[in-house]
Design an enzyme around this catalytic site. Structure first.
Site, mmCIF file in Angstrom:
data_model
loop_
_atom_site.group_PDB
_atom_site.id
_atom_site.type_symbol
_atom_site.label_atom_id
_atom_site.label_comp_id
_atom_site.label_asym_id
_atom_site.label_seq_id
_atom_site.Cartn_x
_atom_site.Cartn_y
_atom_site.Cartn_z
ATOM 1 N N ASP A 179 0.831 -1.208 0.000
ATOM 2 C CA ASP A 179 0.000 0.000 0.000
ATOM 3 C C ASP A 179 0.863 1.255 0.000
ATOM 4 O OD1 ASP A 179 -2.299 1.483 0.024
ATOM 5 O OD2 ASP A 179 -2.739 1.191 2.152
ATOM 6 N N ASN A 214 -10.689 -2.725 -6.242
ATOM 7 C CA ASN A 214 -9.857 -1.853 -7.092
ATOM 8 C C ASN A 214 -10.461 -1.630 -8.489
ATOM 9 O OD1 ASN A 214 -6.628 -3.004 -5.795
ATOM 10 N ND2 ASN A 214 -7.878 -1.272 -5.171
HETATM 11 C C1 FPP Z 1 -1.794 0.055 -3.423
HETATM 12 O O1 FPP Z 1 -1.361 1.405 -3.404
HETATM 13 C C2 FPP Z 1 -1.213 -0.698 -4.539
HETATM 14 C C3 FPP Z 1 -1.911 -1.284 -5.557
HETATM 15 C C4 FPP Z 1 -3.391 -1.225 -5.656
HETATM 16 C C5 FPP Z 1 -1.253 -1.983 -6.670
HETATM 17 C C6 FPP Z 1 0.037 -2.696 -6.382
HETATM 18 C C7 FPP Z 1 0.671 -3.033 -7.669
HETATM 19 C C8 FPP Z 1 1.987 -3.003 -7.947
HETATM 20 C C9 FPP Z 1 3.054 -2.704 -6.964
HETATM 21 C C10 FPP Z 1 2.366 -3.247 -9.369
HETATM 22 C C11 FPP Z 1 3.124 -4.454 -9.718
HETATM 23 C C12 FPP Z 1 2.777 -5.683 -9.037
HETATM 24 C C13 FPP Z 1 3.203 -6.892 -9.434
HETATM 25 C C14 FPP Z 1 2.885 -8.052 -8.571
HETATM 26 C C15 FPP Z 1 3.937 -7.145 -10.661
HETATM 27 P P1 FPP Z 1 -2.467 2.534 -3.526
HETATM 28 O O2 FPP Z 1 -2.649 2.858 -4.961
HETATM 29 O O3 FPP Z 1 -3.704 2.105 -2.816
HETATM 30 O O4 FPP Z 1 -1.764 3.724 -2.756
HETATM 31 P P2 FPP Z 1 -2.456 4.871 -1.884
HETATM 32 O O5 FPP Z 1 -3.097 4.200 -0.707
HETATM 33 O O6 FPP Z 1 -1.296 5.731 -1.490
HETATM 34 O O7 FPP Z 1 -3.437 5.571 -2.755
#
Ligand code: FPP
Length: 250
Positions: free
Chosen positions: A23, A71
């Protein structure tokens, strides 16, 4: 620093399965005046480093929450960019994963993913199916309630058809109907970015997991942060509902 932390790790007490809620990508990008996808792109390096470190210290299963059922409600632009990132990452990394004997698996509603993403995953999983150094499980279009609802439906169908009696249903029958039926429960769950929530992730499976929360945002998560999580896990006493004396006696 990294070396000192590593030296403190007890090799005889490595969690077999570590699950991670990655996250903070959006906030990481925003603090740099960039689009959210820039955070996800930088999160890939953290995935690489976490997998490498987990494998080096002997973790056998690493599950990453890469995309939740919820998501899908994000802006289409971000969802599309994330799906593209997943496909390119899998394609770019699959040779190295295979070389390092990493087995790729995925849990979630995979049929709901864009075909290119689903196909890249299926090809990657087929190619690495016999690898046995570490299993990398990507949770994609996954949520615990989705998974448990499916399990309940499948069990109900078996009861209705007479294949299973209602009084035969116990926790092992439930576990067998989850998408993680062939994966041991996680003993450590890490969440980055300071949020202290489980967000519909592996609710059944983390019944006895140790929970570790760190303020570090996912794109900044590095080897030393993983070691810190492992050390915190090793400093805890896992009682599984028993009292301390029973644990020390065993
Ligand atoms: C949460 O941060 C993260 C995600 C929803 C996506 C995670 C994906 C990756 C790291 C990409 C690659 C993954 C793989 C396995 C190849 P957020 O967007 O919720 O952050 P925020 O809470 O700061 O808004």
């Amino acid at each position: 620093m990294e070396k000192l932390l590593k030296e403190r790790i007890d090799d005889t007490n490595i969690p077999e399965h570590v699950a991670v809620i990655m996250d903070g990508n959006g906030r990481w990008a925003k603090s740099r005046g960039r689009e959210r996808i820039f955070g996800h792109m930088n999160g890939v390096e953290s995935v690489r480093e976490t997998l490498k470190t987990a494998r080096e210290i002997g973790v056998k299963y690493l599950t990453l929450y890469a995309f939740s059922t919820e998501n899908w409600n994000r802006p289409k632009e971000e969802v599309d960019a994330l799906m593209d990132l997943l496909v390119t990452t899998i394609m770019d990394e699959i040779d190295e994963l295979d070389d390092k004997s990493v087995r790729l698996k995925a849990i979630g509603d995979l049929d709901n993913l864009p075909p290119k993403c689903c196909n890249a995953l299926k090809d990657g999983m087929a190619r690495t199916a016999e690898n046995d150094d570490i299993t990398l499980i990507l949770a994609l279009s996954y949520s615990s309630r989705w998974e448990m609802t499916n399990a309940i439906r499948a069990i109900a169908e078996k009861v209705a058809s007479g294949e299973l009696a209602a009084d035969e249903i116990d926790s092992s029958i439930v576990s067998k109907h989850l998408s993680t039926h062939d994966i041991p429960d996680p003993s450590l769950l890490i969440r980055t970015s300071g949020e202290k929530r489980i967000s519909n992730f592996l609710l059944w499976q983390i019944a006895y997991a140790e929970l570790y929360f760190t303020e570090v945002l996912w794109p900044d998560f590095r080897k030393q942060h993983f070691y810190e999580a492992i050390l915190s896990y090793q400093n805890r006493e896992r009682r599984f509902g028993m009292v301390s004396e029973q644990i020390t006696k065993n």
